[in-house]
Scaffold this motif. Structure first.
Motif: not given
Length: 225
Positions: A36, A119, A155, A161
């Protein structure tokens, strides 16, 4: 705390794909990474803070200066508990491509496959490699990286995350004036966390999802009946 938003067939398919990947045992020659990236605001003091004293924390003026933003890219190896960080001034396809190239060449040059959870942000694509790297290098990177996208508004399914949450709490929860300081602090955090090989204890599975979200699954099954 996770928020699932609107659940449809596409959401369930991508969610289960990620959960099934997490549930797989570690395979020789296969790397499982979660990736991410996050913009970080650079903030400086207007007045020099008053240093901390015994039984008193540092005091700082309520006003501050905005010095722009930088971008932190993070890849987390769920099997080894290692994370890899780079800090850039922008958040572009070029930044993404060069980061992935660096991760592969620097940390996983001999592994045969990297299964990458990320993502579906517009820059996270195989096409980005071809637009920013020599074609043969782009092809090699495309063939080595196997994308597994989290669903939209999903997410919470990305272990990266959780790593960003730890980074924010343990390292970036204060005013940082410039990119150089932020990068230095983030790399120190990375080194300490990697030495401990801190791993995410992930327990949510596809089977648990089908119980937890039973009514949503029923709703999806009725769409075409």
């Amino acid at each position: 705390m996770w928020c699932i938003g609107i659940i449809n067939g596409e959401y369930v398919a991508t969610m289960e794909d990620v959960l099934d990947l997490y549930a797989q045992p570690q395979e020789e020659g296969i790397v499982r990474l979660c990736f991410d990236e996050r913009p970080c605001q650079l903030i400086d003091h207007v007045l020099t803070p008053i240093p901390a004293k015994a039984n008193c924390t540092q005091k700082q003026h309520q006003e501050y200066l905005r010095n722009g933003v930088c971008n932190v890219l993070l890849a987390y190896n769920m099997d080894t508990g290692q994370r890899h960080i780079k800090v850039t001034t922008t958040k572009t396809k070029a930044d993404y491509s060069h980061f992935m190239q660096w991760v592969v060449k620097e940390h996983y040059p001999t592994e045969t496959k990297i299964k990458l959870v990320q993502d579906n942000y517009q820059t996270h694509s195989y096409g980005a490699f071809y637009e920013n790297l020599p074609f043969e290098e782009a092809r090699q990177l495309k063939n080595k990286l196997e994308f597994h996208f989290t669903p939209k508004h999903g997410s919470w399914l990305n272990m990266a995350e959780m790593e960003f949450s730890s980074l924010a709490r343990q390292c970036l929860d204060r005013r940082i004036a410039n990119q150089e300081i932020l990068e230095s602090e983030a790399l120190i955090w990375q080194k300490n966390r990697n030495l401990k090989a801190v791993k995410v204890n992930w327990s949510f599975t596809t089977e648990k999802a089908r119980v937890k979200l039973k009514n949503r699954y029923i709703e999806i099954s009725k769409i075409n009946t």
